[in-house]
Scaffold this motif. Sequence first.
Motif, short mmCIF file in Angstrom:
data_model
loop_
_atom_site.label_atom_id
_atom_site.label_comp_id
_atom_site.label_asym_id
_atom_site.label_seq_id
_atom_site.Cartn_x
_atom_site.Cartn_y
_atom_site.Cartn_z
N THR A 1 -63.78 -74.37 -36.00
CA THR A 1 -63.64 -73.50 -37.16
C THR A 1 -65.00 -72.87 -37.44
OG1 THR A 1 -61.92 -74.91 -38.07
CG2 THR A 1 -63.00 -73.41 -39.60
N LEU A 2 -65.06 -71.54 -37.49
CA LEU A 2 -66.33 -70.82 -37.63
C LEU A 2 -66.41 -70.12 -38.97
CD1 LEU A 2 -66.39 -69.18 -34.10
CD2 LEU A 2 -68.12 -70.73 -34.93
N ILE A 3 -67.53 -70.30 -39.67
CA ILE A 3 -67.80 -69.58 -40.90
C ILE A 3 -69.19 -68.96 -40.76
CG2 ILE A 3 -68.07 -69.71 -43.40
CD1 ILE A 3 -66.17 -72.07 -43.40
N VAL A 4 -69.24 -67.63 -40.76
CA VAL A 4 -70.48 -66.90 -40.48
C VAL A 4 -70.87 -66.08 -41.71
CG1 VAL A 4 -71.59 -65.17 -39.01
CG2 VAL A 4 -69.91 -66.76 -38.03
N ILE A 5 -72.06 -66.34 -42.23
CA ILE A 5 -72.60 -65.53 -43.32
C ILE A 5 -73.49 -64.47 -42.70
CG2 ILE A 5 -74.22 -65.57 -45.27
CD1 ILE A 5 -73.06 -68.22 -46.07
N THR A 6 -73.26 -63.22 -43.07
CA THR A 6 -73.98 -62.12 -42.42
C THR A 6 -74.05 -60.90 -43.33
OG1 THR A 6 -74.08 -60.69 -40.47
CG2 THR A 6 -71.88 -61.24 -41.30
N HIS A 7 -75.10 -60.11 -43.14
CA HIS A 7 -75.18 -58.80 -43.82
C HIS A 7 -74.81 -57.69 -42.84
CE1 HIS A 7 -79.02 -58.92 -41.63
NE2 HIS A 7 -78.95 -57.61 -41.65
N ASP A 8 -74.57 -58.04 -41.57
CA ASP A 8 -74.31 -57.05 -40.52
C ASP A 8 -72.80 -56.76 -40.45
OD1 ASP A 8 -73.84 -55.72 -38.09
OD2 ASP A 8 -75.51 -56.72 -37.10
N PRO A 9 -72.38 -55.53 -40.74
CA PRO A 9 -70.95 -55.21 -40.73
C PRO A 9 -70.29 -55.46 -39.38
CG PRO A 9 -72.21 -53.44 -41.79
CD PRO A 9 -73.20 -54.37 -41.17
N ALA A 10 -71.03 -55.24 -38.29
CA ALA A 10 -70.45 -55.45 -36.95
C ALA A 10 -70.18 -56.93 -36.70
CB ALA A 10 -71.40 -54.89 -35.88
N VAL A 11 -71.08 -57.78 -37.16
CA VAL A 11 -70.89 -59.23 -37.01
C VAL A 11 -69.72 -59.68 -37.89
CG1 VAL A 11 -71.94 -61.50 -37.36
CG2 VAL A 11 -73.29 -59.63 -36.40
N ALA A 12 -69.65 -59.16 -39.10
CA ALA A 12 -68.56 -59.52 -40.01
C ALA A 12 -67.21 -59.08 -39.45
CB ALA A 12 -68.78 -58.88 -41.38
N ALA A 13 -67.17 -57.88 -38.88
CA ALA A 13 -65.91 -57.35 -38.35
C ALA A 13 -65.42 -58.14 -37.15
CB ALA A 13 -66.10 -55.88 -37.97
N HIS A 14 -66.31 -58.87 -36.50
CA HIS A 14 -65.94 -59.66 -35.32
C HIS A 14 -65.04 -60.83 -35.70
CE1 HIS A 14 -66.79 -60.21 -31.03
NE2 HIS A 14 -66.72 -61.50 -31.26
N ALA A 15 -65.14 -61.27 -36.96
CA ALA A 15 -64.36 -62.42 -37.43
C ALA A 15 -62.92 -62.01 -37.70
CB ALA A 15 -64.99 -63.00 -38.69
N GLU A 16 -62.04 -62.99 -37.65
CA GLU A 16 -60.61 -62.73 -37.90
C GLU A 16 -60.33 -62.53 -39.38
OE1 GLU A 16 -57.68 -66.02 -37.35
OE2 GLU A 16 -56.97 -64.72 -35.74
N ARG A 17 -61.04 -63.29 -40.23
CA ARG A 17 -60.91 -63.15 -41.69
C ARG A 17 -62.26 -62.76 -42.26
NH1 ARG A 17 -58.72 -68.53 -44.28
NH2 ARG A 17 -58.77 -67.21 -46.14
N ARG A 18 -62.23 -61.86 -43.26
CA ARG A 18 -63.48 -61.39 -43.86
C ARG A 18 -63.44 -61.62 -45.37
NH1 ARG A 18 -61.92 -58.52 -39.83
NH2 ARG A 18 -60.63 -57.08 -41.02
N ILE A 19 -64.40 -62.38 -45.85
CA ILE A 19 -64.53 -62.70 -47.27
C ILE A 19 -65.76 -61.98 -47.81
CG2 ILE A 19 -64.94 -64.55 -48.95
CD1 ILE A 19 -62.21 -64.77 -47.65
N ARG A 20 -65.62 -61.39 -48.99
CA ARG A 20 -66.76 -60.73 -49.62
C ARG A 20 -67.04 -61.40 -50.95
NH1 ARG A 20 -70.03 -56.67 -48.80
NH2 ARG A 20 -70.77 -55.32 -50.48
N ILE A 21 -68.33 -61.66 -51.21
CA ILE A 21 -68.75 -62.22 -52.48
C ILE A 21 -69.55 -61.16 -53.23
CG2 ILE A 21 -70.01 -64.04 -53.68
CD1 ILE A 21 -69.68 -65.83 -51.32
N ILE A 22 -69.15 -60.86 -54.45
CA ILE A 22 -69.90 -59.96 -55.32
C ILE A 22 -70.01 -60.64 -56.68
CG2 ILE A 22 -69.95 -57.71 -56.47
CD1 ILE A 22 -68.49 -56.53 -54.10
N ASP A 23 -71.26 -60.82 -57.13
CA ASP A 23 -71.52 -61.43 -58.44
C ASP A 23 -70.80 -62.76 -58.58
OD1 ASP A 23 -72.66 -61.62 -60.95
OD2 ASP A 23 -71.02 -60.56 -61.94
N GLY A 24 -70.78 -63.56 -57.49
CA GLY A 24 -70.22 -64.90 -57.55
C GLY A 24 -68.71 -64.99 -57.40
N ARG A 25 -68.05 -63.85 -57.30
CA ARG A 25 -66.58 -63.85 -57.16
C ARG A 25 -66.19 -63.48 -55.73
NH1 ARG A 25 -64.39 -64.86 -61.94
NH2 ARG A 25 -65.54 -64.29 -63.83
N VAL A 26 -65.15 -64.15 -55.26
CA VAL A 26 -64.74 -64.01 -53.85
C VAL A 26 -63.46 -63.19 -53.75
CG1 VAL A 26 -63.75 -65.31 -51.92
CG2 VAL A 26 -65.83 -66.14 -53.05
#
Length: 223
Positions: A194-219
Motif C-alpha cells: 500500500t503506497l501513500i505519496v506526499i508530493t507537490h509535483d502534479p505528475a507524481v500525484a497523477a501517477h497514483a490511483e487515488r488523489r487526496i488534496r488537503i487545503i487548510d487541514g480539510r481533506v
Amino acid sequence: MTLIELRDLTRSFPGPPEVQALKAVSLEVAAGDYLSITGPSGSGKSTMLNILGLLDRPTVGEYRIDGIVTGALSEDERAAVRAQRIGFVFQAFHLMPRRTVLENVMMPTLYSGVPRAEREQRARDALSRVGLGHRVGFLPTTLSGGERQRVAVARAVVSRPSILLADEPTGNLDQAMSREVLSLFDDLRGDGLTLIVITHDPAVAAHAERRIRIIDGRVSEES
C-alpha cells in the motif's frame, strides 16, 4: 479490505492562537491502494504523514491500522507497529554516508524482529528488487541521486511492511530519475504494498490511483 482508517481525526497545536493542522479528517485506504496527497505549503500534509507513520498522535478522533486502534497503544507498542508495518522514504534519502549500501538497507531489520540469520539475505533481496544488487559494497556518496533513492526504497521495504509512506520522494531528482522511482513504486504496488505519496509535483500525484488534496487541514478526494 480496509488497511487504514481515519475517523473524525483532528490534530491541534496549542497557541495562541490554537492551530488546527487537520480538521475532522475521515479516510479509508484499502490494502494495495496507491494514494497521493497534495496541497499547498502549510495545508497539513506533513501532519498527516506524521499521524499515518505513528510519529504523532491525533488530538481528537481515531486512527486504525489493520483494525488496531493505535490511540490505545503505548509508545513502545506504537514503535513496534511502525517498525513491522510501515516503511518510510524521504526526499533527502537519509542514508548513512560511511556505511555501505548493504549496511544501510540492513539497518531496519535490527528493530523489526527479523532474525539475525536472515538480515543480510533480506537486504540483498531488497537491493536486487530495486535493481541495485551490483552496488551492495558501494558507499551512498558514490551513487547517483536516483540510485540513492532506490537504496532508500530498498531500506524502506526490507522488513516487508504493508504500508510505504513517501514524502516528496522525487523532490531531489531530475525527470528521468523520477520516472525510475515511479516505475519502482508501480512494481511494489504490484506486489501488494500500500503506497501513500506526499508530493507537490502534479505528475507524481497523477501517477497514483487515488488523489487526496488537503487545503487548510480539510481533506477532499479528487475524481
